[in-house]
Design an enzyme around this catalytic site. Structure first.
Site, PDB file in Angstrom:
ATOM      1  N   ASP A  35      -6.895  13.606 -24.923  1.00 20.60           N
ATOM      2  CA  ASP A  35      -6.998  12.219 -24.463  1.00 20.60           C
ATOM      3  C   ASP A  35      -6.392  11.345 -25.557  1.00 20.60           C
ATOM      4  O   ASP A  35      -7.020  11.090 -26.586  1.00 20.60           O
ATOM      5  CB  ASP A  35      -8.470  11.873 -24.208  1.00 20.60           C
ATOM      6  CG  ASP A  35      -8.653  10.441 -23.725  1.00 20.60           C
ATOM      7  OD1 ASP A  35      -7.704   9.645 -23.822  1.00 20.60           O
ATOM      8  OD2 ASP A  35      -9.768  10.128 -23.264  1.00 20.60           O
TER       9      ASP A  35
ATOM     10  N   THR B 145      -4.348   6.087 -21.521  1.00 21.84           N
ATOM     11  CA  THR B 145      -4.202   4.750 -20.960  1.00 21.84           C
ATOM     12  C   THR B 145      -2.780   4.291 -21.271  1.00 21.84           C
ATOM     13  O   THR B 145      -2.098   4.862 -22.128  1.00 21.84           O
ATOM     14  CB  THR B 145      -5.184   3.749 -21.600  1.00 21.84           C
ATOM     15  OG1 THR B 145      -4.997   3.786 -23.018  1.00 21.84           O
ATOM     16  CG2 THR B 145      -6.623   4.084 -21.263  1.00 21.84           C
TER      17      THR B 145
ATOM     18  N   GLU C 230      -0.432   4.852  -0.435  1.00 20.63           N
ATOM     19  CA  GLU C 230      -1.187   6.109  -0.582  1.00 20.63           C
ATOM     20  C   GLU C 230      -0.257   7.311  -0.455  1.00 20.63           C
ATOM     21  O   GLU C 230       0.573   7.366   0.454  1.00 20.63           O
ATOM     22  CB  GLU C 230      -2.284   6.194   0.477  1.00 20.63           C
ATOM     23  CG  GLU C 230      -3.519   5.409   0.080  1.00 20.63           C
ATOM     24  CD  GLU C 230      -4.656   5.570   1.079  1.00 20.63           C
ATOM     25  OE1 GLU C 230      -4.518   6.318   2.055  1.00 20.63           O
ATOM     26  OE2 GLU C 230      -5.694   4.917   0.859  1.00 20.63           O
TER      27      GLU C 230
ATOM     28  N   LYS D 161      -2.929   0.438 -24.525  1.00 23.86           N
ATOM     29  CA  LYS D 161      -3.364   0.315 -25.919  1.00 23.86           C
ATOM     30  C   LYS D 161      -2.115   0.307 -26.811  1.00 23.86           C
ATOM     31  O   LYS D 161      -1.312  -0.604 -26.687  1.00 23.86           O
ATOM     32  CB  LYS D 161      -4.386   1.405 -26.233  1.00 23.86           C
ATOM     33  CG  LYS D 161      -5.659   1.221 -25.357  1.00 23.86           C
ATOM     34  CD  LYS D 161      -6.715   2.270 -25.555  1.00 23.86           C
ATOM     35  CE  LYS D 161      -7.876   2.051 -24.597  1.00 23.86           C
ATOM     36  NZ  LYS D 161      -8.891   3.128 -24.645  1.00 23.86           N
TER      37      LYS D 161
ATOM     38  N   ARG E 205      -2.657  -2.560 -17.828  1.00 22.89           N
ATOM     39  CA  ARG E 205      -3.894  -1.785 -17.696  1.00 22.89           C
ATOM     40  C   ARG E 205      -3.641  -0.671 -16.712  1.00 22.89           C
ATOM     41  O   ARG E 205      -3.421  -0.919 -15.524  1.00 22.89           O
ATOM     42  CB  ARG E 205      -5.032  -2.669 -17.166  1.00 22.89           C
ATOM     43  CG  ARG E 205      -5.308  -3.903 -17.990  1.00 22.89           C
ATOM     44  CD  ARG E 205      -5.564  -3.566 -19.428  1.00 22.89           C
ATOM     45  NE  ARG E 205      -6.895  -3.073 -19.618  1.00 22.89           N
ATOM     46  CZ  ARG E 205      -7.836  -3.703 -20.328  1.00 22.89           C
ATOM     47  NH1 ARG E 205      -7.571  -4.874 -20.894  1.00 22.89           N
ATOM     48  NH2 ARG E 205      -9.028  -3.187 -20.473  1.00 22.89           N
TER      49      ARG E 205
ATOM     50  N   TYR F 171       0.844  -1.205   0.000  1.00 24.24           N
ATOM     51  CA  TYR F 171       0.000   0.000   0.000  1.00 24.24           C
ATOM     52  C   TYR F 171       0.871   1.243   0.000  1.00 24.24           C
ATOM     53  O   TYR F 171       1.822   1.319   0.772  1.00 24.24           O
ATOM     54  CB  TYR F 171      -0.927   0.026   1.231  1.00 24.24           C
ATOM     55  CG  TYR F 171      -2.371  -0.007   0.803  1.00 24.24           C
ATOM     56  CD1 TYR F 171      -2.968   1.122   0.254  1.00 24.24           C
ATOM     57  CD2 TYR F 171      -3.120  -1.174   0.882  1.00 24.24           C
ATOM     58  CE1 TYR F 171      -4.276   1.089  -0.193  1.00 24.24           C
ATOM     59  CE2 TYR F 171      -4.422  -1.214   0.436  1.00 24.24           C
ATOM     60  CZ  TYR F 171      -5.001  -0.072  -0.101  1.00 24.24           C
ATOM     61  OH  TYR F 171      -6.287  -0.117  -0.552  1.00 24.24           O
TER      62      TYR F 171
END
Ligand SMILES: *Cc1c(COP(=O)(O)O)cnc(C)c1O
Length: 426
Positions: A202, A228, A58, A231, A237, A56
């Protein structure tokens, strides 16, 4: 066999292991033409399957809310620095979970609910998150949408300028999911500048082409760039937000704590690996080959009387209107998938049919180019597409022979994530 092998999944959960194996084989045996998909390298797969999933983190490097960040801080910093270097920007945030949350973070950074925003309409090639009514971005903001011209299938920048002057959006999105042509970033920047809007490029679909120098870059024109990573960029991902340093703190606060909790460190590591790969000379060749293949495929389809939206392509993507062939996009996509050619049905601009059964198909070359296919292979793929669609519109016998022909055709072109051979059940 899946690469890297998955013997532990096979022991613990044979049912899932078998399904993963089937999916890997499917990706090996099909001509994969979905333009938003690719094959990641084994290195990217390994990084995203690593122990970093246990952690983790954060916060941001050096400013975390959890201890034990000796290595995650370095990994995230490397990912950030590689993104900045590859795209030539002053700031990068590599934490968005995917492209849609990256766009939401931009709204959160620069707009209030009810504000006017502008993007390309979904049926014209835009993305859901650019203000389409079913998306939160169309529900919580006052979204105005621009179209493409009926006669050319292309964005009319005079129309965009008129709409922007009239509606005065705070944010303008350019880019989309079914745009076969180069995006004119300087023209969008001029429009945004005139009304004091923030231009968001984008580049989810074309990030790999931009990184490889096969599409103009929005850097220097768009205030904010979202993308992203999975692609054409050929990473895991995930997503990134790129900007000049002046927007860094607003964007970073919007991603965390505004929208997300802990970043997916395993994805961050895999993004870093993918960015390293994309900075190599071979990736430039890849990006240019993607475009060359798309143009060869477009030419071969045109030669077989297929109507291409805009008449061709400048990038990795082809949008075909099947009205002339007398078949809906969905029926065509289904028949093609059965035959071993995977693509998706898609609306075409001003589509008279319903979105669930539109007039078009969308296809592209990022995945087959990763496999090593070149221009000379494209006429064969176009011929098979035509054969399947012709058979689907007549009463011809099913094309059972095709799947085997396609397997033979692809056999010399390996994929990183599967090799023919025994399943590694132990
Ligand atoms: C794919 C895509 C997205 C969304 O990405 P997800 O990872 O599916 O959320 C956003 N914008 C554009 C233009 C895209 O093509």
């Amino acid at each position: 066999m899946h690469q890297p092998p998955i013997p532990h999944v096979a022991r613990t959960d044979p049912e899932i292991a078998e399904l993963i194996e089937h999916e890997a084989r499917r990706e090996y045996e099909k001509i994969r033409l979905i333009p938003s998909e690719n094959y990641v390298s084994a290195a990217v797969l390994e990084a995203s399957g690593s122990v970093l999933t246990n952690k983790y983190s954060e916060g941001y490097p050096g400013r975390r809310y959890y201890e034990g960040q000796q290595f995650t801080d370095v990994i995230e910093t490397l990912a950030i620095e590689r993104a900045k270097a590859l795209f030539g920007v002053g700031h990068a945030n590599v934490q968005p979970y995917s492209g849609s949350p990256a766009n939401l973070a931009v709204y959160l950074a620069f707009a209030e609910p009810g504000d006017t925003i502008m993007g390309m309409a979904l049926p014209m090639g835009g993305h859901l998150t650019h203000g389409w009514p079913v998306s939160v971005t169309g529900k919580w903001f006052r979204a105005v949408q621009y179209d493409v011209r009926r006669d050319t299938g292309r964005v009319d920048l005079d129309e965009v300028r008129d709409l922007a002057r009239r509606e005065r959006p705070k944010l303008i999105f350019c880019g989309g999911t079914a745009i076969p042509r180069t995006i004119d970033f300087p023209a969008f920047a001029e429009i945004a500048g005139e009304i004091g809007a923030i231009l968001v490029a984008d580049i989810a679909h074309i990030a790999g082409l931009i990184a490889g120098g096969a599409h103009p870059s929005p850097v220097g024109y768009a205030s904010v760039i979202t993308t992203t990573t999975h692609k054409t960029l050929r990473g895991p991902r995930g997503a990134m937000i790129l900007s000049a340093p002046e927007y860094a703190s607003a964007l970073d606060r919007a991603v965390f704590p505004g929208l997300q909790g802990g970043p997916h460190d395993h994805t961050t590591a895999a993004i870093a690996v993918a960015l390293h790969e994309a900075s190599q000379p071979a990736f430039r060749d890849y990006a240019h080959q993607v475009v060359a293949n798309a143009q060869a495929l477009a030419a071969a389809l045109t030669a077989r009387s297929y109507d291409l939206i805009t008449g061709g392509t400048d990038n990795h993507l082809i949008l075909v209107d099947l009205t002339r062939q007398g078949i809906g996009g969905k029926a065509a996509a289904r028949a093609l998938d059965r035959a071993g050619i995977e693509l998706n049905y898609n609306t075409v601009p001003y589509d008279p049919r319903r979105p669930f059964d539109p007039s078009g198909i969308r296809l592209g070359t990022p995945a087959i180019t990763t496999r090593g296919l070149r221009e000379e292979h494209m006429p064969m793929i176009a011929a098979w597409i035509d054969e399947v669609i012709t058979a689907a519109t007549s009463d011809d016998a099913p094309l059972d022979h095709l799947a085997a022909d396609i397997r033979d055709f692809l056999a010399p072109y390996p994929i990183p994530s599967w090799t023919p051979g025994p399943v590694s059940a132990q």
